[in-house]
Write an enzyme that holds these catalytic residues in place. Structure first.
Site, short mmCIF file in Angstrom:
data_model
loop_
_atom_site.label_atom_id
_atom_site.label_comp_id
_atom_site.label_asym_id
_atom_site.label_seq_id
_atom_site.Cartn_x
_atom_site.Cartn_y
_atom_site.Cartn_z
N SER A 241 0.86 -1.18 0.00
CA SER A 241 0.00 0.00 0.00
C SER A 241 0.89 1.23 0.00
O SER A 241 2.09 1.15 0.29
CB SER A 241 -0.88 -0.02 1.26
OG SER A 241 -1.41 1.25 1.55
N TYR A 254 -1.35 -0.47 10.66
CA TYR A 254 -1.40 -0.81 9.25
C TYR A 254 -0.15 -0.31 8.52
O TYR A 254 0.40 -1.01 7.66
CB TYR A 254 -2.65 -0.19 8.62
CG TYR A 254 -2.91 -0.62 7.20
CD1 TYR A 254 -3.51 -1.84 6.91
CD2 TYR A 254 -2.58 0.20 6.13
CE1 TYR A 254 -3.75 -2.23 5.61
CE2 TYR A 254 -2.83 -0.17 4.82
CZ TYR A 254 -3.40 -1.39 4.56
OH TYR A 254 -3.65 -1.78 3.27
#
Length: 348
Positions: A241, A254
């Protein structure tokens, strides 16, 4: 509206439909940030709203120059020298102009495992591989999503496995479904956090994010690698990501997890490249596809590019395309790379 009537109170949609206004508007805003797709999300607003939305980065004087340039271009009068840079050679395409280019037969005779295959990027990847004649073992946690995938006409070569890749017993079932040959693995399943800063992250949140985003992919990959090494060939593509490349698009858990995915990718690429196994990662920007699959966390991936008019399936397919490339033999010399699939959003 006639070209001469464009002004700062004209709707952005009118500018985007205007033969010269669209090219000039997108060209100028692209110089201030690559995500010009935001224009399509605010197209019902007047052009003057850009001043407020940009927090003063775009000024009223600059918009007046845009108006003059758009109208002057249509009139075919020699442009003011100050406006020369506002005349691009051709208008850039609309975000919806892209069409997925399937390559029939590219993966004939090959078998791939795709996790997170019931929605978003995972679904788009599984269907793309199937359309290109691969045998696909599609892994999805949600039974209804799996059923919807298998009902797709393109899913004729897809075998569905409802499984949780964080469970060892489920990993064994996935490997059994794939059999003795695995040409590629793409790990897309994952979970986003709720934008929690580090000092507020509790142990349960931290452990859940790492279990699903790092430990589960690690365990599945650990089982797949011996099969690839036995043949001296294989390709693994992890989905990381923008949170793996920067610190501003997700919470602490995350962000750390996606950085860890990149570390695993590069370490594996270094270890296994001499043995014929390539390992790469794709880093998309926050998309609706990812936000839809955040397993219930309300914050998703946090601040994301402005919503666009790109259909969700098309948005997911545009990320599946580079994943398919990295899985293919066309990427024979590519390993250890982290490929941003973000339309330049990460450059800002």
């Amino acid at each position: 509206m006639s070209p001469s009537q464009l002004n700062t109170e004209s709707l952005i949609s009118e500018w985007l439909e205007h033969p010269s206004g669209r090219a000039i508007l997108i060209d100028v805003l692209a110089r201030r940030g690559p995500d010009v797709r935001a224009l399509y999300a605010i197209q019902t607003l007047p052009l003057s709203s850009v001043i407020t939305l940009s927090r003063g980065t775009v000024t009223a004087e600059q918009l007046d120059l845009l108006v003059e340039a758009a109208n002057q271009r249509i009139s075919d009068t020699p442009p003011n020298p100050e406006l020369a840079h506002l005349f691009p050679s051709a208008p850039p395409p609309s975000p919806t102009d892209w069409t997925e280019k399937v390559i029939p037969g590219r993966f004939s005779g090959k078998r791939f495992i795709v996790t997170g295959a019931g929605s978003g990027i995972g679904r788009a990847t599984a269907l793309r591989l199937a359309r290109e004649d691969a045998a696909v073992v599609a892994v999805e946690l949600n039974t209804l999503r799996m059923e919807a995938l298998l009902e797709n006409p393109a899913a004729h070569s897809i075998t569905g496995v409802v499984a949780d890749i964080s469970r060892e017993a489920d990993i064994q079932r996935i490997i059994a479904a794939a059999g003795s040959r695995i040409d590629g693995l793409t790990v897309i399943a994952g979970v986003a956090d709720d934008m929690t800063p580090l000092h507020e992250v509790d142990d349960d949140l931290w452990e859940r994010i790492f279990r699903l985003n790092v430990t589960a992919p690690f365990r599945l990959t650990r089982k797949v690698l011996p099969i690839m090494l036995s043949r001296g060939a294989g390709s693994i593509v992890n989905l990381t990501s923008q949170a793996g490349l920067r610190g501003s698009v997700a919470g602490a858990a995350y962000t750390a997890a996606k950085h860890a995915v990149i570390g695993l990718t590069r370490s594996a690429a270094y270890s296994y490249s001499p043995r014929g196994v390539r390992v790469n990662a794709v880093a998309p920007m926050p998309t609706r596809a990812i936000l839809d699959s955040n397993y219930g966390f309300p914050g998703g991936l946090g601040p994301s590019p402005a919503a666009s008019l790109i259909p969700a399936d098309l948005e997911a397919a545009s990320v599946a395309a580079p994943i398919a490339y990295l899985l293919s033999d066309d990427a024979v010399a590519v390993t250890g790379t982290v490929l941003p699939a973000d339309e330049g959003w990460g450059l800002g």
